[in-house]
Design an enzyme around this catalytic site. Structure first.
Site, mmCIF file in Angstrom:
data_model
loop_
_atom_site.group_PDB
_atom_site.id
_atom_site.type_symbol
_atom_site.label_atom_id
_atom_site.label_comp_id
_atom_site.label_asym_id
_atom_site.label_seq_id
_atom_site.Cartn_x
_atom_site.Cartn_y
_atom_site.Cartn_z
ATOM 1 N N LYS A 1 20.188 -9.572 7.227
ATOM 2 C CA LYS A 1 19.327 -10.534 6.543
ATOM 3 C C LYS A 1 19.733 -11.938 6.979
ATOM 4 O O LYS A 1 20.881 -12.148 7.388
ATOM 5 C CB LYS A 1 19.523 -10.398 5.021
ATOM 6 C CG LYS A 1 18.364 -10.868 4.197
ATOM 7 C CD LYS A 1 17.319 -9.798 3.953
ATOM 8 C CE LYS A 1 16.141 -10.370 3.199
ATOM 9 N NZ LYS A 1 15.116 -9.371 2.905
ATOM 10 N N GLY B 1 2.543 -7.482 -12.006
ATOM 11 C CA GLY B 1 2.488 -8.221 -10.737
ATOM 12 C C GLY B 1 1.381 -7.681 -9.859
ATOM 13 O O GLY B 1 1.407 -6.528 -9.440
ATOM 14 N N LEU B 2 0.383 -8.536 -9.607
ATOM 15 C CA LEU B 2 -0.813 -8.090 -8.886
ATOM 16 C C LEU B 2 -0.997 -8.937 -7.635
ATOM 17 O O LEU B 2 -2.097 -9.360 -7.304
ATOM 18 C CB LEU B 2 -2.024 -8.180 -9.818
ATOM 19 C CG LEU B 2 -1.771 -7.429 -11.135
ATOM 20 C CD1 LEU B 2 -2.720 -7.905 -12.212
ATOM 21 C CD2 LEU B 2 -1.877 -5.932 -10.927
ATOM 22 N N GLY B 3 0.112 -9.156 -6.930
ATOM 23 C CA GLY B 3 0.069 -9.891 -5.669
ATOM 24 C C GLY B 3 -0.290 -8.944 -4.537
ATOM 25 O O GLY B 3 -1.093 -8.016 -4.712
ATOM 26 N N HIS B 4 0.335 -9.150 -3.392
ATOM 27 C CA HIS B 4 -0.018 -8.359 -2.213
ATOM 28 C C HIS B 4 0.112 -6.857 -2.462
ATOM 29 O O HIS B 4 -0.814 -6.093 -2.217
ATOM 30 C CB HIS B 4 0.866 -8.770 -1.033
ATOM 31 C CG HIS B 4 0.532 -10.133 -0.526
ATOM 32 N ND1 HIS B 4 1.194 -11.262 -0.942
ATOM 33 C CD2 HIS B 4 -0.405 -10.542 0.353
ATOM 34 C CE1 HIS B 4 0.677 -12.304 -0.342
ATOM 35 N NE2 HIS B 4 -0.304 -11.903 0.447
ATOM 36 N N VAL B 5 1.278 -6.426 -2.947
ATOM 37 C CA VAL B 5 1.485 -4.982 -3.120
ATOM 38 C C VAL B 5 0.781 -4.475 -4.380
ATOM 39 O O VAL B 5 0.117 -3.432 -4.364
ATOM 40 C CB VAL B 5 2.988 -4.632 -3.210
ATOM 41 C CG1 VAL B 5 3.172 -3.128 -3.323
ATOM 42 C CG2 VAL B 5 3.747 -5.158 -1.997
ATOM 43 N N GLY B 6 0.937 -5.230 -5.490
ATOM 44 C CA GLY B 6 0.389 -4.778 -6.773
ATOM 45 C C GLY B 6 -1.109 -4.533 -6.698
ATOM 46 O O GLY B 6 -1.614 -3.536 -7.228
HETATM 47 P P1 NAD Z 1 3.517 -11.449 -4.164
HETATM 48 O O1 NAD Z 1 4.238 -12.745 -4.256
HETATM 49 O O2 NAD Z 1 2.311 -11.331 -3.310
HETATM 50 O O3 NAD Z 1 3.094 -10.957 -5.639
HETATM 51 C C1 NAD Z 1 3.896 -11.082 -6.762
HETATM 52 C C2 NAD Z 1 2.953 -11.250 -7.964
HETATM 53 O O4 NAD Z 1 3.750 -11.168 -9.142
HETATM 54 C C3 NAD Z 1 2.230 -12.598 -7.990
HETATM 55 O O5 NAD Z 1 0.846 -12.374 -8.212
HETATM 56 C C4 NAD Z 1 2.897 -13.345 -9.161
HETATM 57 O O6 NAD Z 1 1.989 -14.199 -9.812
HETATM 58 C C5 NAD Z 1 3.302 -12.189 -10.052
HETATM 59 N N1 NAD Z 1 4.408 -12.457 -10.967
HETATM 60 C C6 NAD Z 1 5.532 -13.177 -10.759
HETATM 61 N N2 NAD Z 1 6.314 -13.122 -11.837
HETATM 62 C C7 NAD Z 1 5.702 -12.336 -12.744
HETATM 63 C C8 NAD Z 1 6.023 -11.883 -14.039
HETATM 64 N N3 NAD Z 1 7.168 -12.236 -14.650
HETATM 65 N N4 NAD Z 1 5.148 -11.071 -14.694
HETATM 66 C C9 NAD Z 1 3.980 -10.701 -14.086
HETATM 67 N N5 NAD Z 1 3.627 -11.116 -12.856
HETATM 68 C C10 NAD Z 1 4.469 -11.911 -12.196
HETATM 69 O O7 NAD Z 1 4.645 -10.372 -3.736
HETATM 70 P P2 NAD Z 1 4.413 -8.939 -3.077
HETATM 71 O O8 NAD Z 1 4.477 -9.065 -1.591
HETATM 72 O O9 NAD Z 1 3.268 -8.263 -3.736
HETATM 73 O O10 NAD Z 1 5.776 -8.222 -3.512
HETATM 74 C C11 NAD Z 1 5.983 -7.829 -4.862
HETATM 75 C C12 NAD Z 1 7.415 -7.306 -5.007
HETATM 76 O O11 NAD Z 1 7.622 -6.209 -4.119
HETATM 77 C C13 NAD Z 1 8.505 -8.333 -4.654
HETATM 78 O O12 NAD Z 1 9.624 -8.091 -5.474
HETATM 79 C C14 NAD Z 1 8.839 -7.981 -3.208
HETATM 80 O O13 NAD Z 1 10.165 -8.380 -2.869
HETATM 81 C C15 NAD Z 1 8.716 -6.478 -3.237
HETATM 82 N N6 NAD Z 1 8.414 -5.856 -1.936
HETATM 83 C C16 NAD Z 1 7.320 -6.238 -1.242
HETATM 84 C C17 NAD Z 1 7.033 -5.623 -0.028
HETATM 85 C C18 NAD Z 1 5.786 -5.999 0.753
HETATM 86 O O14 NAD Z 1 5.415 -5.245 1.656
HETATM 87 N N7 NAD Z 1 5.134 -7.108 0.439
HETATM 88 C C19 NAD Z 1 7.874 -4.627 0.480
HETATM 89 C C20 NAD Z 1 8.992 -4.248 -0.267
HETATM 90 C C21 NAD Z 1 9.256 -4.872 -1.480
#
Ligand code: NAD
Length: 348
Positions: free
Chosen positions: A78, A178-183
């Protein structure tokens, strides 16, 4: 530019400094036993050098576990940059980091993490070829999130088979935090699979879109963990499973994408004491690194390779859950032990 630091736990640790661009950071290679150390580059404000060093050491160790659990020929590494990405990130600073990574001659491969974008990866790539997560190019892997979501869904199926004797998710109630990229992608897949959704996000616009598109029920972000659901899926931030939240959890299973969901190792035992099945996060969320690995390893065609590894990841989760029950351990403890055995079996 690179100053090697002594470490009792990691193979190589470096302080990275470039006065001309203002770059300050660290690179840590926890283990290269299984292959070159791979893990993202993070940029954020830290309280100081000690906090940044602690973060890079923990994150690189975590990558060794995640890569091994995903069955990849990659070790764990990392890199971190100290600074505010919105204010301090410049092309000169990124290129300096690219030169530092290049000096490690492929023992460390970087990719996107917090505070970084695919454009930033392209800037690094002007100085080094040891960078993945690019948007274009022969092996570019693009956004890993849809593959991460598919991996989480597969893990949920393994958990459902263990708990309820069938891996069907139709009719199951899943609470997604959490409904970002993965959610968002996970909600899409769960909706297609016939699951009922409760959702929460700090950003109401993200929650709105899942309500509209997948008929989800919106819940207050402060209480999503307490919803009386079958599955709780943390997909936002780390540390959400802790001594305060665990007594309130309403679901029978926890499976999500967020990294470092357990605030402390003891929280795995707290969940077990409540008979809540916790699926180890770094096994469930390995789809993203599988996607990136196809780029690092120059796999072609990538789709069947990724597919096969996602299937193996689901089988590994099923194996962990069965063995954990048999050995009367939490799945988190068992997953760690399996990786440690795997690393010991590889000749140095
Ligand atoms: P992202 O930033 O796109 O989405 C995160 C979402 O969570 C955002 O919509 C944010 O508003 C919301 N959020 C933040 N704090 C919150 C809370 N307390 N309660 C409810 N919602 C909240 O991130 P992502 O890429 O979707 O990743 C989500 C998680 O998965 C992270 O912990 C990331 O490290 C992990 N992860 C992601 C990937 C990937 O491929 N993107 C791979 C492995 C692990």
């Amino acid at each position: 530019m690179l100053t090697r630091l002594a470490s009792p736990t990691h193979e190589e640790v470096y302080r990275v400094e470039d006065h001309a661009s203002g770059l300050r950071g660290f690179i840590a290679l926890h283990s290269t036993r299984l292959g070159p150390a791979a893990g993202g580059l993070r940029m954020r404000v830290y309280e100081g050098d000690d906090a940044a060093l602690e973060d890079v050491l923990n994150l690189s160790r975590g990558m060794s576990y995640k890569n091994a659990a995903a069955g990849l020929p990659l070790g764990g590494g990392k890199a971190v940059i100290l600074g505010d990405p919105a204010r301090d990130k410049t092309p000169a600073l990124l290129r300096a980091m690219g030169r530092a990574i290049n000096m490690l001659q492929g023992r460390y491969w970087t990719a996107e993490d917090m505070g970084m974008s695919p454009e930033d990866m392209a800037e690094l790539a002007r100085e080094t070829r040891f960078v993945a997560g690019l948007d274009c190019g022969a092996h570019a892997s693009g956004d890993p999130s849809p593959v991460t979501a598919r991996g989480v869904l597969g893990a949920m199926r393994a958990g459902a088979a263990q708990l309820w004797g069938t891996d069907t998710l139709s009719g199951r109630h899943v609470a997604v935090q959490g409904l970002g990229h993965v959610g968002w992608h996970l909600c899409h897949l769960l909706h297609e699979a016939g699951a009922k959704l409760s959702v929460a996000d700090m950003n109401p616009a993200h929650a709105d879109s899942t309500v509209r598109e997948f008929g989800a029920t919106m819940v207050d972000p402060r209480t999503i963990h307490a919803v009386d659901a079958d599955i709780f899926a943390p997909c936002a931030i780390g540390g959400v499973l802790n001594s305060r939240s665990i007594p309130e959890i309403g679901a029978k299973m926890i499976c999500g994408a967020a990294n470092n969901q357990l605030a402390t190792p003891e929280d795995a035992e707290r969940l077990r004491a409540r008979s809540i099945l916790y699926l180890p996060d770094y096994v469930a969320n390995g789809g993203g690194i599988i996607n990136v690995a196809a780029e690092i390893l120059r796999i072609s065609p990538r789709a069947p390779w990724v597919e096969e590894r996602l299937g193996a990841m689901q089988a590994r989760m099923a194996h962990i859950l069965t063995r954990a029950t048999g050995e009367d351990l939490s799945p988190a403890t068992l997953a760690d032990r399996m990786v440690e055995e795997q690393l010991l079996q590889v000749a140095v």
